[in-house]
Design an enzyme around this catalytic site. Structure first.
Site, PDB file in Angstrom:
ATOM      1  N   ASN A 248       0.857  -1.243   0.096  1.00  0.00           N
ATOM      2  CA  ASN A 248      -0.173   0.001  -0.056  1.00  0.00           C
ATOM      3  C   ASN A 248       1.015   1.235  -0.168  1.00  0.00           C
ATOM      4  O   ASN A 248       0.439   2.246  -0.552  1.00  0.00           O
ATOM      5  CB  ASN A 248      -1.140  -0.043   1.096  1.00  0.00           C
ATOM      6  CG  ASN A 248      -0.583  -0.079   2.336  1.00  0.00           C
ATOM      7  OD1 ASN A 248       0.710  -0.629   2.624  1.00  0.00           O
ATOM      8  ND2 ASN A 248      -1.041   0.722   3.485  1.00  0.00           N
TER       9      ASN A 248
ATOM     10  N   LYS B 165      12.436  -7.361   1.072  1.00  0.00           N
ATOM     11  CA  LYS B 165      11.571  -8.256   0.386  1.00  0.00           C
ATOM     12  C   LYS B 165      10.200  -7.470   0.186  1.00  0.00           C
ATOM     13  O   LYS B 165       9.478  -7.468   1.157  1.00  0.00           O
ATOM     14  CB  LYS B 165      11.171  -9.509   0.789  1.00  0.00           C
ATOM     15  CG  LYS B 165      10.717 -10.469  -0.116  1.00  0.00           C
ATOM     16  CD  LYS B 165       9.506 -11.715   0.244  1.00  0.00           C
ATOM     17  CE  LYS B 165       8.249 -10.852   0.477  1.00  0.00           C
ATOM     18  NZ  LYS B 165       7.601 -10.516  -0.716  1.00  0.00           N
TER      19      LYS B 165
ATOM     20  N   GLU C 182       4.200  -4.228  12.330  1.00  0.00           N
ATOM     21  CA  GLU C 182       3.307  -3.154  12.123  1.00  0.00           C
ATOM     22  C   GLU C 182       2.228  -3.658  11.321  1.00  0.00           C
ATOM     23  O   GLU C 182       2.239  -4.062  10.088  1.00  0.00           O
ATOM     24  CB  GLU C 182       3.890  -2.173  11.076  1.00  0.00           C
ATOM     25  CG  GLU C 182       5.138  -1.450  11.864  1.00  0.00           C
ATOM     26  CD  GLU C 182       4.319  -0.473  12.956  1.00  0.00           C
ATOM     27  OE1 GLU C 182       3.297  -0.210  13.300  1.00  0.00           O
ATOM     28  OE2 GLU C 182       5.361   0.329  13.823  1.00  0.00           O
TER      29      GLU C 182
ATOM     30  N   CYS D 258      -3.148   1.248   6.840  1.00  0.00           N
ATOM     31  CA  CYS D 258      -3.409   0.607   8.043  1.00  0.00           C
ATOM     32  C   CYS D 258      -4.214   1.531   9.116  1.00  0.00           C
ATOM     33  O   CYS D 258      -5.000   0.900  10.043  1.00  0.00           O
ATOM     34  CB  CYS D 258      -2.108   0.070   8.449  1.00  0.00           C
ATOM     35  SG  CYS D 258      -1.023   1.835   8.711  1.00  0.00           S
TER      36      CYS D 258
ATOM     37  N   GLU E  39     -10.613  -5.757   9.893  1.00  0.00           N
ATOM     38  CA  GLU E  39     -10.029  -4.992   8.858  1.00  0.00           C
ATOM     39  C   GLU E  39     -10.503  -5.197   7.575  1.00  0.00           C
ATOM     40  O   GLU E  39     -10.499  -6.497   7.092  1.00  0.00           O
ATOM     41  CB  GLU E  39      -8.449  -5.044   8.956  1.00  0.00           C
ATOM     42  CG  GLU E  39      -7.939  -3.937   8.001  1.00  0.00           C
ATOM     43  CD  GLU E  39      -6.397  -4.159   7.931  1.00  0.00           C
ATOM     44  OE1 GLU E  39      -5.946  -5.103   8.065  1.00  0.00           O
ATOM     45  OE2 GLU E  39      -5.740  -2.781   8.170  1.00  0.00           O
TER      46      GLU E  39
HETATM   47  P1  NAD Z   1       0.270  -9.129   3.830  1.00  0.00           P
HETATM   48  O1  NAD Z   1       0.301  -9.794   5.057  1.00  0.00           O
HETATM   49  O2  NAD Z   1      -0.515 -10.275   2.964  1.00  0.00           O
HETATM   50  O3  NAD Z   1       2.003  -9.175   3.080  1.00  0.00           O
HETATM   51  C1  NAD Z   1       2.786  -8.277   3.397  1.00  0.00           C
HETATM   52  C2  NAD Z   1       4.073  -8.809   3.102  1.00  0.00           C
HETATM   53  O4  NAD Z   1       4.437 -10.083   3.742  1.00  0.00           O
HETATM   54  C3  NAD Z   1       4.316  -8.964   1.595  1.00  0.00           C
HETATM   55  O5  NAD Z   1       5.530  -8.616   1.108  1.00  0.00           O
HETATM   56  C4  NAD Z   1       4.066 -10.369   1.399  1.00  0.00           C
HETATM   57  O6  NAD Z   1       4.745 -10.851   0.307  1.00  0.00           O
HETATM   58  C5  NAD Z   1       4.892 -11.033   2.860  1.00  0.00           C
HETATM   59  N1  NAD Z   1       4.651 -12.457   3.071  1.00  0.00           N
HETATM   60  C6  NAD Z   1       3.204 -12.952   2.581  1.00  0.00           C
HETATM   61  N2  NAD Z   1       3.322 -14.226   3.486  1.00  0.00           N
HETATM   62  C7  NAD Z   1       4.546 -14.235   4.026  1.00  0.00           C
HETATM   63  C8  NAD Z   1       4.966 -15.323   4.938  1.00  0.00           C
HETATM   64  N3  NAD Z   1       4.396 -16.290   5.273  1.00  0.00           N
HETATM   65  N4  NAD Z   1       6.262 -14.973   5.433  1.00  0.00           N
HETATM   66  C9  NAD Z   1       6.919 -13.806   5.376  1.00  0.00           C
HETATM   67  N5  NAD Z   1       6.575 -12.859   4.592  1.00  0.00           N
HETATM   68  C10 NAD Z   1       5.359 -12.923   3.895  1.00  0.00           C
HETATM   69  O7  NAD Z   1      -0.234  -7.873   3.799  1.00  0.00           O
HETATM   70  P2  NAD Z   1      -0.563  -6.876   2.478  1.00  0.00           P
HETATM   71  O8  NAD Z   1      -2.005  -7.400   2.107  1.00  0.00           O
HETATM   72  O9  NAD Z   1       0.606  -6.920   1.591  1.00  0.00           O
HETATM   73  O10 NAD Z   1      -0.693  -5.436   3.357  1.00  0.00           O
HETATM   74  C11 NAD Z   1      -1.808  -5.096   4.009  1.00  0.00           C
HETATM   75  C12 NAD Z   1      -1.669  -5.174   5.424  1.00  0.00           C
HETATM   76  O11 NAD Z   1      -0.668  -4.441   5.978  1.00  0.00           O
HETATM   77  C13 NAD Z   1      -3.160  -4.808   6.148  1.00  0.00           C
HETATM   78  O12 NAD Z   1      -3.166  -5.381   7.286  1.00  0.00           O
HETATM   79  C14 NAD Z   1      -2.521  -3.345   6.773  1.00  0.00           C
HETATM   80  O13 NAD Z   1      -3.205  -2.927   7.815  1.00  0.00           O
HETATM   81  C15 NAD Z   1      -1.136  -3.798   6.817  1.00  0.00           C
HETATM   82  N6  NAD Z   1      -0.312  -2.432   7.142  1.00  0.00           N
HETATM   83  C16 NAD Z   1      -0.057  -1.985   8.143  1.00  0.00           C
HETATM   84  C17 NAD Z   1       0.818  -0.964   8.351  1.00  0.00           C
HETATM   85  C18 NAD Z   1       1.386  -0.295   9.521  1.00  0.00           C
HETATM   86  O14 NAD Z   1       2.204   0.617   9.680  1.00  0.00           O
HETATM   87  N7  NAD Z   1       0.733  -0.621  10.709  1.00  0.00           N
HETATM   88  C19 NAD Z   1       0.921  -0.033   7.200  1.00  0.00           C
HETATM   89  C20 NAD Z   1       0.619  -0.371   6.082  1.00  0.00           C
HETATM   90  C21 NAD Z   1       0.071  -1.741   5.900  1.00  0.00           C
END
Ligand code: NAD
Length: 506
Positions: A169, A192, A267, A301, A399
């Site tokens: 995002n 990554k 996060e 987020c 969410e």
């Molecule tokens: P996601 O958890 O699906 O993926 C995040 C990252 O993790 C990606 O790079 C993905 O390839 C990787 N990933 C997936 N499976 C993994 C595994 N088993 N081991 C290690 N890495 C793995 O999240 P998303 O859909 O990309 O992003 C949306 C989420 O991120 C929402 O829940 C949002 O609230 C959160 N977010 C949080 C913040 C914050 O600062 N708190 C900021 C932005 C987004």
């Protein structure tokens, strides 16, 4: 420079299918995956693939961690904080110069408004400059000893190689929140990026190289599979995992890192409440609520996805919000007139549609939106406001990560606090009131890492950001963020030259 020209000037070579080809950054090399495989990334607005990137495998992670460790043990590890700070300032200058180009790349990959991504790119160097100011002040302390023959001091040493995993995002901004403090601390990193937005981290790596940061300090592996992220988390050479993403993956990250005792910052997501009291200035509230849930198409987020409003002003406020939501301009993210772009990918679109459909089946009423906007494109969804929401419904507790606002109402301050605190998340919250006592009282009672009073969605490099519960562990930004990337060492010096009873402690 226009968005199109900016992307054409990127480092990539053209492929036969017309996409730009990128390579990974590992140590001093720009390289394909050892697997030789690649994948395409598409522009969410046009649906057209525009870049081809390596589809990495765990062996690529091994190479990247080895390169990061070599840099840690080499030139970078020997640099003073003053030298690291100088490099960080140089990188900040380059990023400021290329903000427009990087913003265009982000928009192509994740479909967010160019004006939002431009704002992020222009602000991003401030994190490097702030933490450059910390790099040369990482001083330990001399601790007064409780016995006369000892001197004791502390050192704050880098934890070592960091694995940074970021979502789609706000790919570069969220990377920067990790990078600036970890560079200040003297760590190295393997990044990554998300499989949906793999390009900007590679473009970023080119700027890191240009800044003269030693090879191996900043490495990027790209790939589609969860296996790649898992390999990074579970790599024994990674000493800290800095993760931003969903709570479900956050749990896996914490478990994977625990296998080899790597430290973790998480996060994660949120279900943030905007709490509105009847004395609030409703014009400002409308602006803040719209900013909270419809900016970035709700894909943030800290999306203020729950409106917790006093019954006396509920109808008036909902009416104003519906009116404003109906005028939100959906369209091309690069058009300055556009206020909401598409959702970032088909999975996200299906998630948002599914939540709304199930909410209606459970008895919620659609006051605005509640449907796709196919005229604008496949991934567009109208700004949606749901009333008659029961606090137990999934749209009030989970969410959605899309432009969907759930309205809940209250009569008393206690009820407002209870409702606001009734999810497993603890990331953001807002209090809207002109009563200064109530503003602080409620802010203190809200379970959230970030509370805004009469404002929403403001961040800065010097202010800690993070959450509790399902929103994560640890804080990014703020001066203490650098401590996430250091180990404190206590050094004891015996001054008297005497021996002591070896069988007694101390
Ligand atoms: P996601 O958890 O699906 O993926 C995040 C990252 O993790 C990606 O790079 C993905 O390839 C990787 N990933 C997936 N499976 C993994 C595994 N088993 N081991 C290690 N890495 C793995 O999240 P998303 O859909 O990309 O992003 C949306 C989420 O991120 C929402 O829940 C949002 O609230 C959160 N977010 C949080 C913040 C914050 O600062 N708190 C900021 C932005 C987004």
């Amino acid at each position: 420079m226009t968005a199109d020209r900016a992307t054409q000037t990127a480092m990539a070579a053209a492929t036969d299918s017309g996409t730009s080809r990128y390579e990974m950054r590992i140590g001093a090399s720009w390289c394909p995956s050892v697997s030789g495989a690649t994948f395409d990334t598409a522009n969410p607005y046009t649906g057209v693939p525009w870049a081809t990137v390596p589809d990495g495998v765990p062996a690529d992670v091994d190479a990247a961690v080895a390169a990061a460790q070599a840099a840690q043990d080499g030139e970078w590890g020997r640099m003073t904080g003053f030298e690291r700070a100088a490099l960080m300032h140089r990188l900040a200058d380059i990023l400021a110069r290329d903000a427009e180009e990087l913003a265009a790349t982000e928009t192509r990959d994740n479909g967010k408004l160019l004006r939002e991504m431009r704002g992020q790119m222009e602000y991003m160097p401030a994190w490097l400059r702030y933490f450059a100011g910390v790099a040369d002040k990482l001083q330990g302390e001399v601790i007064p000893s409780d016995r006369p023959n000892f001197m004791i001091y502390t050192r704050h040493e880098p934890v070592g190689v960091v694995g940074a995993i970021v979502p789609w995002n706000s790919p570069l901004m969220l990377l920067m929140w990790k990078l600036a403090p970890l560079l200040a601390a003297g760590c190295t990193v393997v990044v990554k990026p998300s499989e949906y937005t793999p390009v900007s981290a590679l473009e970023f790596a080119r700027r890191v190289e240009e800044a003269g940061v030693p090879d191996g300090v900043f490495n990027v592996v790209t790939g589609r599979s969860a296996e790649l992220g898992r390999a990074l988390v579970e790599h024994p050479g990674v000493r800290h995992v800095a993760f931003t993403g969903s709570p479900a993956v956050g749990i896996k990250v914490a478990q994977g890192a625990a296998k080899h005792f790597a430290r973790v910052t998480l996060e994660l997501g949120g279900k943030s409440a905007q709490v509105v009291f009847p004395d609030a200035d409703l014009d400002h509230v409308v602006n803040g609520v719209i900013a909270g849930i419809f900016a970035a198409t709700g894909q943030t987020c800290v999306a203020g996805s729950r409106l917790v409003v006093h019954r006396d002003v509920r109808d008036d406020l909902v009416q104003r919000l519906v009116q404003r939501a109906s005028t939100i301009v959906l369209g091309d993210p690069t058009d300055p007139a556009t206020e909401m772009g598409p959702l970032a990918n088909p999975a996200q679109f299906a998630t948002v549609s599914g939540f709304v459909q199930r909410a209606v089946e459970a008895g919620a009423r659609i006051a605005a939106g509640g449907r796709p906007d196919a005229e604008r494109g496949d991934l567009f969804y109208r700004p949606t406001i749901l009333t008659d929401v029961d606090p137990d419904m999934e749209v009030a507790t989970q969410e959605i990560f899309g432009p969907v606002l759930s309205v809940l109402d209250f009569d008393t301050e206690e009820e407002a606090i209870r409702l606001a605190n009734s999810t497993e998340f603890g990331l953001g919250a807002a209090v809207w009131t002109n009563d200064i006592r109530r503003a602080h009282r409620v802010a203190h009672a809200l379970r959230a890492g970030n509370v805004w009073i009469n404002a929403y969605r403001v961040v800065a490099p010097n202010v800690p950001f993070g959450g509790s519960g399902a929103s994560g562990w640890g804080r990014e930004s703020g001066i203490d963020a650098v401590r996430e990337y250091t180990e404190t060492k206590a050094v004891w010096i015996e001054l008297g030259g005497q021996t002591r009873d070896p069988f007694v402690l101390g």
